[in-house]
Every structure is written in structure tokens, then in C-alpha cells.
Design a protein around this motif. Structure first.
Motif: not given
Length: 449
Positions: A361-377, A415-424
Motif C-alpha cells: 500500500n505504501d508503494r502504491m501511494r508513493r507512486r500516486v504521490i510521485e505522479e502528482i508531484m512530477c507529472r500532475f496527473r 478518464g484520468n485525474f489531472v491537476v489543472t494549471e490553477l492547481g499546480r
């Protein structure tokens, strides 16, 4: 609208250079566990080495690093002897086929080392580990420490990237943070390392400092741009006096407010982009041809304890007092106190005192957090392939957050979660939504912008 977003999403959250974050490390990961993890590294895997030099000949009041002030070299010389013992001990536990692809000297002030000690340290590393032919060697540099013999020694150890902390060139700001460093000094370092063949130069700028304004920040940004560094990091000053007592020397009344910090960040970022730099993650900028800019464009950008990185090593080994390592099984941290670190190494070779083993579960959430921090999606199809068993719960969390959010900081696209420019600018806060540990009360953090 902006004031509302700042008030809502700029609270204190982790920087997410690891997950789980360091406040959740515990004493259950000790030298014995660490030795097992080191021994499990196998043929063909790649290592990144971080060496911590916890000494400075002046203490910058803004700094949150593990370091101490000394004007004598004897403590440093004694520390280096212990550091070399740890290098030998760690190297002996790793399979011969494991290769070092990157070495980073941090601190503190690694450039305080005498030239012969710099060379001796890299010699010890090469004796204990197998180095790749194209190994990258990066060094954090203090212009006040440097002279011609040190420049020559840095060339001899194969330095490929120089990292210079600038912060701000304005005299009033420098006095308030006890970091006197002229533009001329900084330029001389850049010129000297480039003359010796260093292929990449990084400069750090801070916003949110005492007495700092957009006008003073503009002067600093323009001065840095004149040096044409390959990368520029734009960090917000993290005021954490409860953790770093010397930060109490900084006059809090002179610190910019939250809106001022945000305006400084936005202004500086726009100026860097206008000058031809590409934005990388939330706080880095790189020239288009730099490997970090390429990694950001191609989805290869990663995040570790040094922040954003292109390092794709299978494990990061921390060497020295307080150093943190990241291995496939989890995280491990050495004893922070230099005296105790030296005692432990002198007695047993290793100095691990805390860490955490990561669950699936940690590995999965680490990947999710890294995706948001690095790729914003979040690409749900890719996440399903990597984590088929448990990702459904995270996807549902993302859907619920997006559905309940009316501020426009995230949305669903194809169908994917995307952080908008406003949210970056609030990516850390969005990443915190997926942090299973954050609500348990451990640790205090700096503001998110």
C-alpha cells in the motif's frame, strides 16, 4: 478567488521527498535490518550514493539541514575517518555486480574539505563500490569556501554537476539570513567549474525570505539568468524554528505574508519561463536541452530526498551522519548526532537508527504521490497495471476528491485525474489527499507555497 485558494490549500503539508515521510520512521529499522537490505541488492542493480558532510564554517540562519558550525578542521578530519569506515562496511555488504551510477556530496558544506581529503574520499568510494564509466558526481558548493586547489580537486574527483546555493543577492536580505555572498563570488565559481569541464550548473533561489520583495527578487533572478545555469531551483523558505532553533535569529516580522510569498513565487517563475527555461514539477526550471527538462517532457522525472531528479537507480545509499537511504524494502536513516554516529561506525561499521519498511500500500501511494508531484496527473490504466490488487481504493479517493472540489484545481480528462494549471502551485496539498499517514499527528511541516 486566489485569496480563497491560498487560504484553503496552502496549509502545512510534507514536501514529499519520500513516502512514508521521515516523521513516521521508527527504531525498528536498525543496523541489522539495514545489513539485510544491503545484502539483498543483486547483480545488475544500480546505486546512487549520497555523502553528508555536516559542517559549515558559518551557519546560515535559513538552513534546515543537519549541520553544525566549526572553524576548526580537526572535527572534520575525525569525521571523515569514520565516514570512510562506513563506506568500507556498506560496500562489503553489497554484491560486486551492483554498480554506482551517481554520487552526490551534500551538507553542510562539502567544499569545506581540504583538496586532498576530497580526492581521498572519492578514492575510498571507488575502492568499496563498482563505479559506472559514466558516473555522475554532483557537489553542493559554498563560494566562500572555494579556491584554486579546491577547484582542481573537484575536477580530479570527476565532478559533473555543480550546485550553488544563492538564495538572494540583496544585501539586506543576506544580512538577515547570515548568508553574505556576492554576485561576483558566485560568477567566479560558475566560470571556474565550467573552465574545468563541468557540464551542468544548478543555482538555488529562495523566495519568502525576510525583507525580500518582488523588486529584490527580480534583481536576483536576472543576475542568475546572466550566468545561464542549466537548472534553477526556486524554493520557498521553510520557516521551522521549532525544529531548527537558529531560525529564531530571523526576524519573523520581516517575513513576507502568504499572499506575498505566492506573488513572489509566481513572479519569479514567469520570469524564468520568459527567459527560456522549462518548468519542472513545482519548483525547478531547466534549459530545454538539460536532462531534467527532457525527463519532465518524457515522463521520466522522479523524486527523492534531493527533490526532483533524473536518477533512476534501484537504491539510494545514504552515508554519513543523519543520511537517509532508500532501498527496495524501505527507508533507513543514520544517527543524526555526529559524535554518536562516529562511535557507532567505529564499533560496528553501520550507524542506522531508524527507518520504515514499506508495504505494498505504501508503494502504491508513493507512486500516486510521485505522479502528482512530477507529472500532475494520474493515469489510471498505468496504475492498474502496476498495482492490480489495491489501486481501486485510490482511484475512488481521486474521484471523490475531484467530485467534491469546486475550485478548479483538478479535473477528469479522458478518464484520468489531472491537476489543472490553477492547481499546480498546490500539488503538495493535493498529494496529501492520498497520504495515509498524515492524520496521525506525527511531524510538523512548512506551508505548501
Amino acid at each position: 478567488m486566489q485569496n480563497t485558494l491560498l487560504a484553503k490549500y496552502s496549509g502545512a503539508v510534507p514536501r514529499y521527498t519520500s513516502y512514508p515521510t521521515a516523521p513516521h520512521f521508527h527504531e525498528g529499522v536498525d543496523c541489522g535490518i539495514y545489513a539485510q537490505w544491503l545484502g539483498a541488492l543483486g547483480e545488475g542493480q544500480k546505486l546512487s550514493l549520497y555523502l553528508h558532510i555536516p559542517y559549515c564554517d558559518r551557519l546560515c540562519w535559513f538552513c534546515a539541514c543537519h549541520t553544525k558550525h566549526t572553524l576548526k578542521y580537526e572535527p572534520i578530519a575525525n569525521y571523515l575517518e569514520s565516514l570512510k569506515k562506513e563506506i568500507v562496511a556498506v560496500g562489503a555488504k553489497i554484491a560486486p555486480g551492483v554498480e554506482v551510477s551517481a554520487v552526490h556530496f551534500g551538507g553542510g558544506s562539502p567544499t569545506m574539505l581540504k583538496p586532498e581529503d576530497m580526492v581521498d574520499l572519492i578514492r575510498a568510494l571507488r575502492a568499496a563500490f563498482r563505479f559506472a564509466a559514466d558516473v555522475e558526481v554532483s557537489v553542493e558548493m559554498d563560494p566562500n569556501d572555494l579556491d584554486e586547489p579546491r577547484y582542481d580537486a573537484l575536477a580530479r574527483i570527476g565532478m559533473t554537476r555543480a550546485s550553488l546555493g544563492v538564495q538572494d543577492f540583496h544585501p539586506e536580505v543576506q544580512k538577515a539570513i547570515n548568508r553574505i555572498q556576492t554576485f561576483e563570488q558566485t560568477k567566479s565559481v560558475v566560470d571556474a567549474v565550467r573552465a574545468r569541464g563541468v557540464s551542468s550548473v544548478n543555482c538555488d533561489i529562495l523566495y519568502g525570505l525576510p525583507y525580500q520583495t518582488e523588486a529584490t527578487l527580480a534583481e536576483t533572478v536576472d543576475a542568475i539568468l546572466s550566468l545561464k545555469p542549466d537548472r534553477i531551483a526556486l524554493f520557498g523558505y521553510a520557516h521551522v524554528p521549532w525544529m531548527k532553533k537558529h531560525q529564531t535569529m530571523i526576524p519573523e516580522a520581516a517575513l513576507p505574508g502568504l499572499q506575498e510569498r505566492f506573488d513572489q513565487m509566481t513572479f519569479a517563475a514567469e520570469r524564468l519561463i520568459a527567459a527560456g527555461y522549462e518548468a519542472v514539477g513545482i519548483d525547478h526550471f531547466a534549459l530545454p536541452g538539460d536532462s531534467m527538462a527532457v525527463a519532465a517532457r518524457t515522463g521520466q522525472l522522479r523524486r527523492n530526498f534531493q527533490g526532483y531528479t533524473v536518477d533512476d537507480a534501484d537504491a539510494l545509499i545514504g552515508l554519513g551522519a543523519s543520511s537517509i537511504g532508500q532501498l527496495p524494502q524501505g527507508y533507513v536513516q543514520n544517527m543524526p548526532a555526529t559524535g554518536e554516529y562516529q562511535r557507532m561506525v567505529d564499533q560496528g561499521g553501520l550507524a542506522a537508527v531508524r527507518g520504515i519498511a514499506v508495504s505494498e500500500n505504501d508503494r502504491m501511494r508513493r507512486r500516486v504521490i510521485e505522479e502528482i508531484m512530477c507529472r500532475f496527473r494520474l493515469n489510471f490504466d498505468a496504475l492498474r497495471q502496476e498495482f492490480p490488487a489495491g489501486i481501486g481504493a485510490v482511484i475512488e479517493e481521486a474521484r471523490q476528491f475531484a467530485a467534491s472540489n469546486s475550485d478548479g484545481i483538478c479535473e477528469f480528462i479522458d478518464g484520468n485525474f489531472v491537476v489543472t494549471e490553477l492547481g499546480r502551485p498546490f500539488a503538495r496539498t493535493i498529494a496529501a489527499v492520498f497520504d495515509d499517514y498524515l492524520g496521525n499527528g506525527k511531524g510538523r511541516h512548512s506551508v505548501a507555497v
